[in-house]
Design a protein around this motif. Structure first.
Motif, PDB file in Angstrom:
ATOM      1  N   MET A 193       0.879  -1.117  -0.026  1.00 31.20           N
ATOM      2  CA  MET A 193       0.118   0.039   0.091  1.00 31.20           C
ATOM      3  C   MET A 193       0.871   1.248   0.004  1.00 31.20           C
ATOM      4  N   LYS A 194       0.337   2.144  -0.669  1.00 29.90           N
ATOM      5  CA  LYS A 194       1.211   3.626  -1.006  1.00 29.90           C
ATOM      6  C   LYS A 194       0.440   4.530  -0.219  1.00 29.90           C
ATOM      7  N   LEU A 195       1.057   5.618   0.351  1.00 32.87           N
ATOM      8  CA  LEU A 195       0.228   6.678   0.758  1.00 32.87           C
ATOM      9  C   LEU A 195       0.867   7.856   0.250  1.00 32.87           C
ATOM     10  N   VAL A 196       0.307   8.736  -0.555  1.00 30.18           N
ATOM     11  CA  VAL A 196       0.825  10.047  -0.926  1.00 30.18           C
ATOM     12  C   VAL A 196       0.103  10.992  -0.281  1.00 30.18           C
ATOM     13  N   PRO A 197       0.835  12.141  -0.024  1.00 31.26           N
ATOM     14  CA  PRO A 197       0.358  13.423   0.382  1.00 31.26           C
ATOM     15  C   PRO A 197      -0.850  14.196  -0.165  1.00 31.26           C
ATOM     16  N   ILE A 198      -1.803  14.638   0.451  1.00 32.57           N
ATOM     17  CA  ILE A 198      -2.738  15.483   0.053  1.00 32.57           C
ATOM     18  C   ILE A 198      -2.397  17.010  -0.027  1.00 32.57           C
ATOM     19  N   GLU A 199      -2.799  17.702  -1.135  1.00 29.86           N
ATOM     20  CA  GLU A 199      -2.154  18.900  -1.299  1.00 29.86           C
ATOM     21  C   GLU A 199      -3.020  19.927  -0.187  1.00 29.86           C
ATOM     22  N   LYS A 200      -2.130  20.891   0.038  1.00 29.51           N
ATOM     23  CA  LYS A 200      -2.491  21.963   0.992  1.00 29.51           C
ATOM     24  C   LYS A 200      -2.402  23.282   0.181  1.00 29.51           C
ATOM     25  N   ARG A 201      -3.717  23.915   0.126  1.00 29.93           N
ATOM     26  CA  ARG A 201      -3.880  25.077  -0.767  1.00 29.93           C
ATOM     27  C   ARG A 201      -4.353  26.263  -0.069  1.00 29.93           C
ATOM     28  N   SER A 202      -3.952  27.443  -0.157  1.00 27.18           N
ATOM     29  CA  SER A 202      -4.599  28.791   0.463  1.00 27.18           C
ATOM     30  C   SER A 202      -5.005  29.623  -0.915  1.00 27.18           C
ATOM     31  N   GLY A 203      -6.131  30.589  -0.663  1.00 23.93           N
ATOM     32  CA  GLY A 203      -6.521  31.386  -1.650  1.00 23.93           C
ATOM     33  C   GLY A 203      -7.133  30.794  -2.800  1.00 23.93           C
ATOM     34  N   LEU A 204      -7.698  29.426  -2.770  1.00 23.99           N
ATOM     35  CA  LEU A 204      -8.439  29.080  -3.674  1.00 23.99           C
ATOM     36  C   LEU A 204      -9.930  29.563  -3.975  1.00 23.99           C
ATOM     37  N   THR A 205     -10.047  30.048  -5.126  1.00 21.22           N
ATOM     38  CA  THR A 205     -11.345  30.525  -5.726  1.00 21.22           C
ATOM     39  C   THR A 205     -12.346  29.481  -5.988  1.00 21.22           C
ATOM     40  N   ARG A 206     -13.555  29.758  -6.025  1.00 21.37           N
ATOM     41  CA  ARG A 206     -14.669  29.006  -6.272  1.00 21.37           C
ATOM     42  C   ARG A 206     -14.399  28.151  -7.656  1.00 21.37           C
ATOM     43  N   GLU A 207     -13.982  29.020  -8.474  1.00 22.79           N
ATOM     44  CA  GLU A 207     -13.879  28.469  -9.764  1.00 22.79           C
ATOM     45  C   GLU A 207     -12.719  27.226  -9.897  1.00 22.79           C
ATOM     46  N   GLU A 208     -11.376  27.643  -9.399  1.00 20.66           N
ATOM     47  CA  GLU A 208     -10.348  26.713  -9.223  1.00 20.66           C
ATOM     48  C   GLU A 208     -10.797  25.363  -8.482  1.00 20.66           C
ATOM     49  N   PHE A 209     -11.501  25.683  -7.443  1.00 22.16           N
ATOM     50  CA  PHE A 209     -12.143  24.403  -6.603  1.00 22.16           C
ATOM     51  C   PHE A 209     -12.739  23.608  -7.429  1.00 22.16           C
ATOM     52  N   ILE A 210     -13.811  24.100  -8.009  1.00 16.78           N
ATOM     53  CA  ILE A 210     -14.634  23.157  -8.798  1.00 16.78           C
ATOM     54  C   ILE A 210     -14.019  22.537  -9.923  1.00 16.78           C
ATOM     55  N   GLU A 211     -13.158  23.408 -10.799  1.00 15.02           N
ATOM     56  CA  GLU A 211     -12.581  22.631 -11.727  1.00 15.02           C
ATOM     57  C   GLU A 211     -11.512  21.711 -11.464  1.00 15.02           C
ATOM     58  N   ASN A 212     -10.641  21.827 -10.603  1.00 13.93           N
ATOM     59  CA  ASN A 212      -9.649  20.963  -9.963  1.00 13.93           C
ATOM     60  C   ASN A 212      -9.753  20.085  -9.042  1.00 13.93           C
ATOM     61  N   TYR A 213     -10.811  20.258  -8.197  1.00 15.25           N
ATOM     62  CA  TYR A 213     -10.945  19.427  -7.060  1.00 15.25           C
ATOM     63  C   TYR A 213     -12.489  18.666  -7.228  1.00 15.25           C
ATOM     64  N   LEU A 214     -13.496  19.538  -7.104  1.00 14.49           N
ATOM     65  CA  LEU A 214     -14.880  19.193  -7.139  1.00 14.49           C
ATOM     66  C   LEU A 214     -15.285  18.076  -8.172  1.00 14.49           C
ATOM     67  N   LYS A 215     -14.929  18.586  -9.514  1.00  9.82           N
ATOM     68  CA  LYS A 215     -15.332  17.981 -10.710  1.00  9.82           C
ATOM     69  C   LYS A 215     -14.718  16.749 -10.842  1.00  9.82           C
ATOM     70  N   PRO A 216     -13.271  16.542 -10.570  1.00 11.91           N
ATOM     71  CA  PRO A 216     -12.464  15.459 -10.935  1.00 11.91           C
ATOM     72  C   PRO A 216     -12.623  14.496  -9.383  1.00 11.91           C
ATOM     73  N   SER A 217     -13.316  15.153  -8.537  1.00 12.55           N
ATOM     74  CA  SER A 217     -13.391  14.180  -7.145  1.00 12.55           C
ATOM     75  C   SER A 217     -12.102  13.962  -6.562  1.00 12.55           C
ATOM     76  N   LYS A 218     -11.358  15.193  -6.350  1.00 10.65           N
ATOM     77  CA  LYS A 218      -9.922  15.022  -5.645  1.00 10.65           C
ATOM     78  C   LYS A 218      -9.850  15.792  -4.559  1.00 10.65           C
ATOM     79  N   PRO A 219      -9.480  15.096  -3.473  1.00  7.44           N
ATOM     80  CA  PRO A 219      -9.299  15.806  -1.998  1.00  7.44           C
ATOM     81  C   PRO A 219      -8.084  17.009  -1.999  1.00  7.44           C
TER      82      PRO A 219
END
Length: 280
Positions: free
Chosen positions: A1-27
């Motif tokens: 089993m492999k564990l990879v770090p979850i990205e930490k972000r600040s200043g994410l806009t609504r548009e960036e979040f929806i396109e880069n995380y919500l739509k692709p189902s990415k934590p």
């Protein structure tokens, strides 16, 4: 089993979040989603104890998902006494899925629902408290919502797995549970787990993790502490699936557990192994 770090972000806009995380189902971990909440500064152990310590709270322990103790309450305790308990050392007693806002409505003034996406379920706000070393076993949420979990004061280790890993995690049919322990993987018992990829982070005070719908999560309290979960649903399909999960739990799993006890548990374990063997 492999564990990879979850990205930490600040200043994410609504548009960036929806396109880069919500739509692709990415934590992702937001470092600043809750920065304007009064609760981030206000909700300390001392403040909660001083102002709301007389509240009776329900506690569960690590046997919460045992076949013969399904969601059984271990005991109740005064909130102030419980806060002192988890501050002072390890304990497996937790406050689990507790809507503290029904007991103390004014606490709702200390949080804000994010505008990072639509569909927040404003009637479902749950707090989770636990002592150092206590865990929430590997599962995905029955209602299939997206979850925004904000940590207060201390640290919590979170390990996530994509729905694509479900068979490798030995999912128990008719439930949302797995018996796999990602921190102590038993490859002899769960050989398919070797090929799984998990996503890991340590959530600290004021940070919020986005757990996408249907993602598996395992949580360990690095220190005694607490967090708040807000839920959002952006899809009718996941809402329907959540309803189906509730039916399976209420009318199938609980009934069979009551009727057959450990025999039903053993059947689910056998089916989980059979399903995992298809990916070996």
């Amino acid at each position: 089993m492999k564990l990879v770090p979850i990205e930490k972000r600040s200043g994410l806009t609504r548009e960036e979040f929806i396109e880069n995380y919500l739509k692709p189902s990415k934590p992702v971990v937001f470092t600043d989603l809750a920065k304007d909440w009064p609760a981030v500064q206000k909700w300390t152990f001392d403040w909660l104890r001083e102002n709301h310590g007389s509240l009776d709270v329900p506690l569960v322990d690590n046997h919460i998902h045992d076949a013969d103790k399904y969601f059984q309450i271990a005991k109740t305790m005064k909130f102030g006494d419980y806060l002192t308990l988890i501050e002072n050392g390890p304990t497996d007693l937790r406050i689990f899925l507790f809507d503290i806002f029904k007991k103390i409505p004014e606490l709702a003034n200390d949080i804000r629902f994010p505008t990072i996406m639509d569909g927040f379920l404003k009637s479902y706000k749950f707090v989770f408290f636990g002592g150092e070393g206590s865990i929430t076993s590997l599962h995905y949420d029955m209602d299939c919502s997206n979850v925004f979990l904000t940590q207060f004061q201390t640290r919590k280790q979170i390990i996530l797995f994509s729905p694509e890993e479900t068979r490798r995690l030995y999912h128990h049919p008719f439930t949302v549970m797995s018996k796999v322990d990602p921190l102590n993987p038993d490859y002899e018992r769960f050989p398919a787990l070797k090929g799984a990829v998990g996503h890991e982070t340590i959530l600290t005070h004021g940070e919020t993790i986005f757990i996408p719908s249907l993602w598996w999560h395992y949580i360990r309290y690095v220190d005694g502490g607490f967090s708040l979960a807000l839920r959002a649903n952006n899809s009718i399909f996941t809402a329907v699936r959540g309803g189906m999960n509730l039916v399976r739990h209420t009318f199938v799993d609980k009934s069979m557990t009551k009727l057959l006890g450990l025999e039903w548990q053993h059947w689910k374990e056998k089916k989980a192994v059979e399903n995992a063997e298809s990916v070996l």
